[in-house]
Design an enzyme around this catalytic site. Structure first.
Site, PDB file in Angstrom:
ATOM      1  N   ARG A  97     -11.244   3.212 142.984  1.00 59.68           N
ATOM      2  CA  ARG A  97     -11.607   2.095 142.110  1.00 59.68           C
ATOM      3  C   ARG A  97     -11.519   0.843 142.971  1.00 59.68           C
ATOM      4  O   ARG A  97     -10.762   0.807 143.934  1.00 59.68           O
ATOM      5  CB  ARG A  97     -10.546   2.021 141.017  1.00 59.68           C
ATOM      6  CG  ARG A  97     -10.748   1.043 139.906  1.00 59.68           C
ATOM      7  CD  ARG A  97      -9.550   1.177 138.992  1.00 59.68           C
ATOM      8  NE  ARG A  97      -9.658   0.388 137.790  1.00 59.68           N
ATOM      9  CZ  ARG A  97      -8.687   0.277 136.886  1.00 59.68           C
ATOM     10  NH1 ARG A  97      -7.546   0.907 137.070  1.00 59.68           N
ATOM     11  NH2 ARG A  97      -8.860  -0.436 135.803  1.00 59.68           N
ATOM     12  N   HIS A 100      -4.327 -11.358 142.843  1.00 56.14           N
ATOM     13  CA  HIS A 100      -4.066 -10.129 143.594  1.00 56.14           C
ATOM     14  C   HIS A 100      -5.301  -9.246 143.644  1.00 56.14           C
ATOM     15  O   HIS A 100      -6.189  -9.337 142.797  1.00 56.14           O
ATOM     16  CB  HIS A 100      -2.880  -9.355 143.011  1.00 56.14           C
ATOM     17  CG  HIS A 100      -3.074  -8.887 141.599  1.00 56.14           C
ATOM     18  ND1 HIS A 100      -3.405  -7.604 141.271  1.00 56.14           N
ATOM     19  CD2 HIS A 100      -2.981  -9.548 140.425  1.00 56.14           C
ATOM     20  CE1 HIS A 100      -3.502  -7.484 139.966  1.00 56.14           C
ATOM     21  NE2 HIS A 100      -3.252  -8.652 139.420  1.00 56.14           N
ATOM     22  N   TYR A 142      -9.414  -6.024 139.889  1.00 57.17           N
ATOM     23  CA  TYR A 142     -10.658  -5.275 140.064  1.00 57.17           C
ATOM     24  C   TYR A 142     -11.876  -6.066 139.574  1.00 57.17           C
ATOM     25  O   TYR A 142     -12.932  -5.507 139.342  1.00 57.17           O
ATOM     26  CB  TYR A 142     -10.568  -3.925 139.340  1.00 57.17           C
ATOM     27  CG  TYR A 142      -9.493  -3.007 139.904  1.00 57.17           C
ATOM     28  CD1 TYR A 142      -9.564  -2.555 141.224  1.00 57.17           C
ATOM     29  CD2 TYR A 142      -8.416  -2.594 139.135  1.00 57.17           C
ATOM     30  CE1 TYR A 142      -8.586  -1.727 141.749  1.00 57.17           C
ATOM     31  CE2 TYR A 142      -7.434  -1.760 139.663  1.00 57.17           C
ATOM     32  CZ  TYR A 142      -7.525  -1.329 140.977  1.00 57.17           C
ATOM     33  OH  TYR A 142      -6.560  -0.504 141.498  1.00 57.17           O
TER      34      TYR A 142
END
Ligand code: ADP
Length: 543
Positions: A487, A405, A105
């Site tokens: 998110r 990732h 993220y």
């Protein structure tokens, strides 16, 4: 694996000249001591346990697209205030992190290149309180799940559990602010918080909830206090720096038991989700559940993709199933990992219902845990669902050499129709962009997050471009059907914020109004969650 670049030039914040910047840094060193301000002249990815605070180690764009100019390490709330005053004076963007392990993220990276990262974790890492009677804790930003777990053990509170997410190295406070989840019945971390201390973008400090009443002793018990509850403004936002946060801790339930069921076909998904919904809402399925696709189970073996397949494109299903035959859980399409809590007689009642319901799917199997070796991933889930932090989940990042990732994380009802629609989007787009996908349905209570992890080789620009294009396409496809993400990575925040646009973007207009009011100089994490301060709006910052 490591990726490292040698840079010497500092990424200056836009609009700040070099000499002004250095003057500002000297002033900051004056406030905090020269050892607590570092210029970023070099990027070193390290690895999970030694994570970088200079940039995003899982960069989906160029490695140095989102880098900090400097890192500052405050030790108290007062020092955080000093940094905020400093940022306002020099109009330098600041970006708070707690630990910076927000992998997938954006990690530690600021949304705006050249921002000064405030690393709260290094020196503000105390467990301020554990109350064994009320079952609560109060922590500073640098307390990781590992640290909280150990502190609970050290203080001898065997009757208390922490709730931990898939990987335990993150900050308890940071994860809750980003609305992460864990896997005991206390898995909704935001829901389980009570009380915050926050430094606002202009430097004032507030305490929310009961914490606003001097001498009050219910700060960690009743999150609402009196009047409007501002807590939500500081979650996934850029309106404050949280310096303390309280949480409920689950009492040890007096026993627990993991279970694993497998289901043979991809098409079982719809029926399975319909079975899960009523059981989860009724809390027969007691914890945030994990329904994993077998491809992820193969990834968890920790071997590179090349072990299975040398061709281009997504690894064919036939090869995944062939490999699955060698797993201790055997070949299947879906695996449900859950846990029952409480003494044996209480578990038995629930486990019997679960068994009866799951076995309605033809070919469903319950895996007997006593047949599984201690190294099996089953025991990783067993630890996590009983509040013991772990990092084994990272095994699937080895799928590609130098693996990074990113995740596609849409929210939907717990319905077969929705699960299938999202699964179709993910499969079709990953196929189109030659990417393998590792999907897990994570069932909260009345909703589920589908988490599609995509692993990529960070040194392959074509693959990175494909990951970006694939994620953008999935986000748009999902929005067209009415699904939004819970998110996301920094690179997709503008796009996702743009999908939450009901009534001519009324929510974003509201967010911008609050942003401009609380942060008139626009110094706090500009662009986080797609919210840009006035100074940046309409100037091409969105991506
Ligand atoms: P992790 O806990 O996974 O290591 P981070 O520390 O990177 O994650 O936190 C995740 C995100 O939450 C950060 O990128 C930042 O936007 C936000 N955040 C973390 N800590 C704070 C804080 N103390 N105050 C405000 N925002 C924070």
């Amino acid at each position: 694996t490591k990726s490292q670049s040698n840079r010497t030039a500092i990424a200056l914040p836009q609009g700040v000249g070099e000499s002004t910047f250095h003057r500002a840094i000297d002033a900051l060193r004056g406030h905090l001591g020269k050892d607590h301000v570092e210029l970023v002249t070099k990027l070193n990815d390290g690895w999970y346990m030694e994570n970088p605070n200079t940039h995003d180690a899982m960069h989906v764009a160029e490695e140095d697209a989102l880098v900090a100019s400097a890192i500052v390490y405050p030790s108290t709330t007062e020092e955080v205030q000093k940094i905020v005053h400093w940022a306002n004076k020099y109009r330098i963007p600041i970006s708070p992190i707690s630990i910076g392990r927000n992998y997938g993220y954006g990690g530690a990276a600021p949304r705006v290149r050249g921002a000064v990262v405030i690393d709260l974790g290094r020196r503000m890492n105390r467990v301020l309180d554990i109350n064994p009677d009320d079952c609560t804790c109060l922590v500073e930003p640098g307390v990781t799940y590992f640290a909280l777990y150990e502190e609970i053990q050290d203080r001898g509170f065997k009757h208390l559990w922490a709730d931990v997410p898939d990987i335990g190295g993150g900050s308890v406070l940071g994860n809750a602010l980003d609305r992460g989840v864990g896997y005991t019945p206390y898995g909704d971390h935001w829901m389980m918080h009570s009380g915050m201390e926050v430094v606002l973008p202009t430097g004032e400090v507030i305490r929310t909830g009961m914490g606003a009443l001097p001498g009050n002793n219910s700060w960690q018990l009743f999150p609402y206090g009196f009047g409007p509850t501002p807590d939500g403004l500081f979650s996934q936002s850029n309106l404050g720096i949280v310096t303390k946060m309280g949480f409920g801790l689950m009492p040890n339930p007096g026993g627990y038991e993991s279970y694993l069921y497998t289901f043979p076909k991809d098409e079982d998904l719809s029926q399975l989700i319909e079975i899960i919904r009523p059981l989860r809402i009724a809390m027969i399925l007691e914890n945030v559940a994990q329904l994993r696709h077998v491809s992820m189970q193969i990834g968890l073996e920790g071997k590179p993709r090349s072990t299975y397949y040398a061709g281009k494109g997504r690894v064919p299903d036939s090869i995944i199933h062939e490999a699955a035959k060698k797993l201790s859980s055997g070949d299947c399409s879906w695996l449900y990992y859950g846990m029952a809590y409480g003494p044996r007689e209480i578990r038995k009642y629930k486990l019997e219902i679960i068994h009866k319901e799951f076995m309605k799917i033809p070919g469903a199997r319950r895996i007997d845990p006593t047949t599984l070796p201690t190294t099996d991933y089953f025991w990783v889930r067993d630890r996590i669902a009983s509040g013991v932090p772990d990092i084994e989940e990272l095994r699937w990042v080895n799928w590609h050499p130098n693996g990074g990732h990113a995740a596609f994380s849409p929210v939907s009802p717990v319905r077969g129709h929705d699960a299938t629609a999202l699964w179709d989007i993910a499969r079709t787009r990953c196929e189109e962009f030659d990417l393998d996908l590792f999907p897990t349905f994570v069932v909260g209570l009345r909703e589920m997050h589908l988490i599609v992890e995509i692993v990529f080789n960070r040194d392959e620009p074509v693959m990175r471009n494909n990951v970006r294009a694939c994620l953008r396409a999935m986000i748009d496809d999902a929005a067209k059907l009415g699904y939004g993400e819970y998110r996301t990575h920094l690179a997709f925040m503008d796009q996702i914020a743009g999908t939450y646009n009901w009534n001519d973007g009324a929510l974003m207009k509201f967010n911008e109004k609050i942003k401009d009011c609380l942060d008139p100089n626009g110094i706090m994490a500009p662009g986080k969650s797609g919210v840009w301060p006035a100074r940046y709006r309409g100037r091409g910052w969105e991506m």
